[in-house]
Design a protein around this motif. Structure first.
Motif, PDB file in Angstrom:
ATOM      1  N   ARG A 173     -72.519  37.108 -23.342  1.00  0.00           N
ATOM      2  CA  ARG A 173     -73.821  36.857 -23.963  1.00  0.00           C
ATOM      3  C   ARG A 173     -74.643  38.140 -24.071  1.00  0.00           C
ATOM      4  O   ARG A 173     -75.778  38.226 -23.613  1.00  0.00           O
ATOM      5  CB  ARG A 173     -74.574  35.783 -23.177  1.00  0.00           C
ATOM      6  N   ILE A 174     -74.047  39.143 -24.676  1.00  0.00           N
ATOM      7  CA  ILE A 174     -74.772  40.385 -24.931  1.00  0.00           C
ATOM      8  C   ILE A 174     -74.334  40.965 -26.273  1.00  0.00           C
ATOM      9  O   ILE A 174     -73.142  40.978 -26.598  1.00  0.00           O
ATOM     10  CB  ILE A 174     -74.582  41.420 -23.810  1.00  0.00           C
ATOM     11  N   THR A 175     -75.302  41.370 -27.049  1.00  0.00           N
ATOM     12  CA  THR A 175     -75.059  41.992 -28.342  1.00  0.00           C
ATOM     13  C   THR A 175     -75.363  43.480 -28.209  1.00  0.00           C
ATOM     14  O   THR A 175     -76.420  43.854 -27.706  1.00  0.00           O
ATOM     15  CB  THR A 175     -75.970  41.377 -29.426  1.00  0.00           C
ATOM     16  N   VAL A 176     -74.446  44.302 -28.649  1.00  0.00           N
ATOM     17  CA  VAL A 176     -74.644  45.761 -28.635  1.00  0.00           C
ATOM     18  C   VAL A 176     -74.659  46.205 -30.089  1.00  0.00           C
ATOM     19  O   VAL A 176     -73.689  45.998 -30.815  1.00  0.00           O
ATOM     20  CB  VAL A 176     -73.524  46.477 -27.858  1.00  0.00           C
ATOM     21  N   THR A 177     -75.759  46.806 -30.502  1.00  0.00           N
ATOM     22  CA  THR A 177     -75.899  47.163 -31.910  1.00  0.00           C
ATOM     23  C   THR A 177     -76.635  48.487 -32.070  1.00  0.00           C
ATOM     24  O   THR A 177     -77.353  48.929 -31.174  1.00  0.00           O
ATOM     25  CB  THR A 177     -76.644  46.043 -32.676  1.00  0.00           C
ATOM     26  N   HIS A 178     -76.449  49.083 -33.218  1.00  0.00           N
ATOM     27  CA  HIS A 178     -77.115  50.335 -33.572  1.00  0.00           C
ATOM     28  C   HIS A 178     -78.580  50.035 -33.859  1.00  0.00           C
ATOM     29  O   HIS A 178     -78.901  49.063 -34.549  1.00  0.00           O
ATOM     30  CB  HIS A 178     -76.444  50.913 -34.824  1.00  0.00           C
ATOM     31  N   ALA A 179     -79.483  50.843 -33.341  1.00  0.00           N
ATOM     32  CA  ALA A 179     -80.896  50.713 -33.687  1.00  0.00           C
ATOM     33  C   ALA A 179     -81.043  50.896 -35.197  1.00  0.00           C
ATOM     34  O   ALA A 179     -80.400  51.763 -35.793  1.00  0.00           O
ATOM     35  CB  ALA A 179     -81.715  51.749 -32.937  1.00  0.00           C
ATOM     36  N   ALA A 180     -81.876  50.073 -35.820  1.00  0.00           N
ATOM     37  CA  ALA A 180     -81.924  50.021 -37.284  1.00  0.00           C
ATOM     38  C   ALA A 180     -82.714  51.154 -37.920  1.00  0.00           C
ATOM     39  O   ALA A 180     -82.477  51.496 -39.078  1.00  0.00           O
ATOM     40  CB  ALA A 180     -82.524  48.685 -37.725  1.00  0.00           C
TER      41      ALA A 180
END
Length: 297
Positions: A271-278
């Motif tokens: 339950r963790i999303t790792v994403t590039h800052a937009a």
């Protein structure tokens, strides 16, 4: 409003109108170890923005200034308490800038400002809880809980100075083995060059993608160190969204995919999303302009 972000390698700035929309943006190199001359750097940056506005037929009136810097920042007093990489200590930044500009001035921490911008305008829009980690010349984090950026004390978010390798490289703070000395973009570039290779962290990431064994060893060591520091923060705060910004985030999936996989392993759940800052490298400057806007309300 003018928003200025003094980073380890570049000064990013924006000029925005009354509703916060950007009308101009500017980037320039950061002088080496500017120390207290950072006041001049910020002042000159704002002047450049205003001159460009006039040249382009825009309203060059300045209503407020927001300036954000790395290191320890006492936001309530506007004091830049300490920067290991840029060389100042106990600098009354807001007071000095207010003496230069006859408008309200807000002073903040670069990564907290970046998270504020991401929450209002970017990848954390509508997200109540998130951790933003900036991986650039240094490393710092900012935490969003229940829709509010945690300010805490001047040490809040200084995850880059957590020791992860007691016998590791010397950090800019003078201690050995800080996360920043092992896993920042600057650290990766130094480790690469110590092997006799050419280039910086970007060269390392390309070599990783190409399957270079030495690059993979350096890269995986950095990711392991990041997970050892980030995972406890996410576990303690119940954070489900990790935003990664800074120059190292440009590596994309080469960084984000293994970082997420190892975080899942450390946390014991997916339950963790790792994403590039937009908002890219403008996030902190945008956040600075939002802080400037808040001085007028």
């Amino acid at each position: 409003m003018a928003g200025v972000d003094v980073g380890g390698t570049r000064v990013k700035s924006v000029l925005s109108d009354a509703d916060g929309s950007i009308v101009l943006a500017h980037t320039a190199p950061t002088p080496t170890q500017p120390g207290e001359r950072v006041v001049d750097v910020i002042s000159e940056t704002v002047s450049t923005l205003l001159d460009r506005a006039v040249d382009e037929g825009l309203d060059g009136m300045l209503t407020a200034v927001g300036a954000v810097v790395p290191g320890l920042v006492e936001e309530a007093t506007g004091v830049a308490a300490w920067s290991a990489n840029l060389g100042w200590r106990d600098l009354p930044l807001r007071e000095r800038l207010e003496a230069r500009f006859d408008v309200p001035v807000a002073v903040g921490h670069d990564v907290r400002a970046g998270l504020l911008a991401e929450h209002r305008l970017g990848a954390a829009l509508g997200v109540p809880d998130a951790l933003f980690v900036a991986l650039g010349t240094g490393i710092a984090g900012a935490l969003l809980t229940s829709g509010r950026v945690v300010a805490g004390t001047e040490w809040t978010g200084e995850i880059g100075h957590v020791t992860v390798a007691p016998e590791g490289p010397v950090c800019g703070c003078g201690r050995r083995g800080c996360l920043e000395a092992v896993a920042s973009a600057g650290a990766l570039g130094r480790a690469w060059r110590e092997l006799g290779r050419e280039g910086d962290a970007e060269a390392v990431s390309r070599a990783v993608a190409a399957g270079d064994a030495e690059a993979i060893r350096i890269w995986e060591g950095a990711i392991d160190a990041l997970v050892r520091v980030i995972a406890p923060v996410c576990a303690a705060a119940g954070t489900r969204v990790l935003l990664v910004g800074g120059g190292l985030a440009l590596a994309g999936g080469v960084l984000l995919d293994p970082l997420r996989d190892r975080l899942v392993g450390a946390l014991g759940h997916e339950r963790i999303t790792v994403t590039h800052a937009a908002l890219g490298d403008r996030a902190a400057a945008l956040g600075a302009s939002l802080l400037a806007l808040e001085t007028l309300t």
